[in-house]
Design an enzyme around this catalytic site. Structure first.
Site, PDB file in Angstrom:
ATOM      1  N   ASP A 189       0.856  -1.179   0.000  1.00 49.71           N
ATOM      2  CA  ASP A 189       0.000   0.000   0.000  1.00 49.71           C
ATOM      3  C   ASP A 189       0.898   1.236   0.000  1.00 49.71           C
ATOM      4  O   ASP A 189       1.569   1.512   0.996  1.00 49.71           O
ATOM      5  CB  ASP A 189      -0.891  -0.034   1.248  1.00 49.71           C
ATOM      6  CG  ASP A 189      -1.863   1.141   1.297  1.00 49.71           C
ATOM      7  OD1 ASP A 189      -1.741   2.049   0.441  1.00 49.71           O
ATOM      8  OD2 ASP A 189      -2.721   1.144   2.193  1.00 49.71           O
ATOM      9  N   LEU A 218       0.081   6.116 -10.197  1.00 54.71           N
ATOM     10  CA  LEU A 218      -1.263   5.920 -10.756  1.00 54.71           C
ATOM     11  C   LEU A 218      -2.228   5.393  -9.702  1.00 54.71           C
ATOM     12  O   LEU A 218      -3.400   5.148 -10.005  1.00 54.71           O
ATOM     13  CB  LEU A 218      -1.195   4.899 -11.895  1.00 54.71           C
ATOM     14  CG  LEU A 218      -0.239   5.219 -13.039  1.00 54.71           C
ATOM     15  CD1 LEU A 218       0.285   3.957 -13.689  1.00 54.71           C
ATOM     16  CD2 LEU A 218      -0.914   6.087 -14.073  1.00 54.71           C
ATOM     17  N   TYR A 256     -12.207  12.146  -3.626  1.00 54.22           N
ATOM     18  CA  TYR A 256     -11.365  11.894  -4.804  1.00 54.22           C
ATOM     19  C   TYR A 256     -10.828  13.219  -5.358  1.00 54.22           C
ATOM     20  O   TYR A 256      -9.627  13.385  -5.558  1.00 54.22           O
ATOM     21  CB  TYR A 256     -12.190  11.160  -5.857  1.00 54.22           C
ATOM     22  CG  TYR A 256     -11.433  10.754  -7.093  1.00 54.22           C
ATOM     23  CD1 TYR A 256     -10.356   9.879  -7.017  1.00 54.22           C
ATOM     24  CD2 TYR A 256     -11.812  11.222  -8.355  1.00 54.22           C
ATOM     25  CE1 TYR A 256      -9.664   9.488  -8.158  1.00 54.22           C
ATOM     26  CE2 TYR A 256     -11.132  10.828  -9.497  1.00 54.22           C
ATOM     27  CZ  TYR A 256     -10.060   9.964  -9.402  1.00 54.22           C
ATOM     28  OH  TYR A 256      -9.387   9.573 -10.533  1.00 54.22           O
ATOM     29  N   TYR A 299       7.184  19.696  -4.331  1.00 57.31           N
ATOM     30  CA  TYR A 299       8.432  18.922  -4.438  1.00 57.31           C
ATOM     31  C   TYR A 299       9.257  19.409  -5.632  1.00 57.31           C
ATOM     32  O   TYR A 299      10.478  19.436  -5.574  1.00 57.31           O
ATOM     33  CB  TYR A 299       8.139  17.418  -4.561  1.00 57.31           C
ATOM     34  CG  TYR A 299       8.131  16.709  -3.221  1.00 57.31           C
ATOM     35  CD1 TYR A 299       7.102  16.918  -2.315  1.00 57.31           C
ATOM     36  CD2 TYR A 299       9.164  15.857  -2.846  1.00 57.31           C
ATOM     37  CE1 TYR A 299       7.087  16.280  -1.078  1.00 57.31           C
ATOM     38  CE2 TYR A 299       9.162  15.218  -1.610  1.00 57.31           C
ATOM     39  CZ  TYR A 299       8.128  15.428  -0.732  1.00 57.31           C
ATOM     40  OH  TYR A 299       8.136  14.798   0.495  1.00 57.31           O
ATOM     41  N   THR A 333     -11.694   7.117 -19.206  1.00 63.02           N
ATOM     42  CA  THR A 333     -10.964   6.124 -19.992  1.00 63.02           C
ATOM     43  C   THR A 333     -11.640   4.767 -19.816  1.00 63.02           C
ATOM     44  O   THR A 333     -12.205   4.496 -18.757  1.00 63.02           O
ATOM     45  CB  THR A 333      -9.498   6.078 -19.524  1.00 63.02           C
ATOM     46  OG1 THR A 333      -8.918   7.363 -19.725  1.00 63.02           O
ATOM     47  CG2 THR A 333      -8.694   5.048 -20.290  1.00 63.02           C
TER      48      THR A 333
END
Ligand code: UDP
Length: 323
Positions: A36, A53, A125, A139, A155
């Protein structure tokens, strides 16, 4: 792998399936790690690219796993960024068209900041991905990590789970089972559907570039859900009826990517039409009819879970950890 790259695939399989990568299990340049990324991400040896992803992406999945979705977008993204910083690797973030929310600007360009609810059912989300973009840029700016962000629009393709709740997999599975196609709302809301092979080519182009983005990846041909249902009925030859259900909360009314940036900066555009992609998806589901039939009871209605306030969370991994 086809071009000689070695790939380490890290997944906790909360929404993915081992079967989807079974063909590579003995490939000399492929390694699978069941882990995880929200907890940690460690890889031995040199790494050139970290492609992040990981996340549930189907609305019923992120409604079922709200805390996990927030964790993987925040802590998971930071763990993946730390790995990239440590290895001097390029970092590519799979962001989403959901960062545009229910868009007021149409089609969506990358310069549009979006219209997102921070407290609605989809916020787990949308806000996780918005945070993921923000921390990736931090970053890049503060540690010089070579970051690239792609915003992925709807998709579809072979290897989707029949019961994952998204519209293409649901309609195709319902049609093959001769069950009613469940349209949410009046079916006039729009989406633009990109075939998975095109998307993968776009992500690889982003990996190979030094662009920061964000860059939209998607198929700019827009369709209503009613049009999609009719295409699926035609391609499957199904006798299914169309059934109208309540529209889930905060369901975006329209969505279409402006892909000028992807064309100019990555030389990318989709090659597979939605129709051709649908034919290939129907073929895949037909060849897995056993799985499609078994999913029959769990396809319709999954979407509505996120609208209920009293959904039981007892069985999610996050609740198990708290207990
Ligand atoms: N949808 C539908 N019937 C279904 C599943 C989805 O009408 O069985 C609609 C949904 O309300 C949304 C669109 O199809 O307007 C796309 O939904 P999906 O979950 O595939 O992706 P989203 O773009 O909403 O993340």
């Amino acid at each position: 792998m086809e071009r000689g790259d070695s790939v380490v695939c890290a997944d906790n399989l909360s929404t993915g399936r081992r079967n989807n990568i079974a063909a590579f299990s003995n490939h000399p340049r492929f390694t699978f790690m069941r882990t995880d990324v929200s907890t940690s991400l460690r890889v031995r040896g040199p790494v050139d690219v970290v492609a992040h992803l990981a996340s549930p992406a189907s609305p019923p999945d992120y409604h079922r796993l709200p805390l996990e979705t927030l964790a993987v977008g925040s802590r998971g993204t930071e763990n993946a960024l730390k790995l990239a910083a440590l290895k001097g690797a390029r970092f590519v973030l799979a962001s989403t068209s959901e960062v545009y929310g229910d868009p007021i600007v149409h089609p969506q360009t990358e310069s549009y900041w979006g219209n997102v609810s921070s407290v609605g059912p989809r916020s787990v989300y949308d806000e996780a991905k918005r945070f993921a973009e923000a921390i990736s840029m931090a970053y890049a700016r503060s540690l010089g990590v070579n970051v690239g962000i792609v915003r992925i629009f709807n998709t579809f393709g072979p290897r989707m789970r029949a019961e994952d709740g998204r519209v293409v997999s649901s309609f195709v599975a319902q049609a093959l089972n001769d069950d009613p196609l469940t349209i949410y709302g009046d079916g006039l809301q729009t989406r633009s559907f990109c075939f998975v092979d095109d998307l993968v080519r776009g992500i690889v182009a982003m990996i190979d570039s030094r662009e920061t983005g964000p860059i939209n990846l998607g198929n700019p041909v827009e369709r209503t859900m009613l049009e999609l249902a009719e295409l699926v009925l035609e391609f499957t030859g199904s006798r299914s009826k169309i059934e109208f259900h309540q529209l889930p909360a905060d369901d975006p009314t329209r969505r279409r990517p402006d892909i000028s940036l992807a064309q100019d900066l990555l030389g990318w555009r989709p090659r597979v039409s939605t129709e051709e992609g649908l034919h290939r998806t129907v073929d895949y589901f037909r060849s897995h009819q056993g799985e499609v039939s078994a999913a029959a009871g769990s396809i319709a209605g999954a979407q509505f879970e996120g609208n209920r306030s009293n959904v039981s969370r007892q069985n999610t991994p996050a609740m198990a950890r708290l207990a």
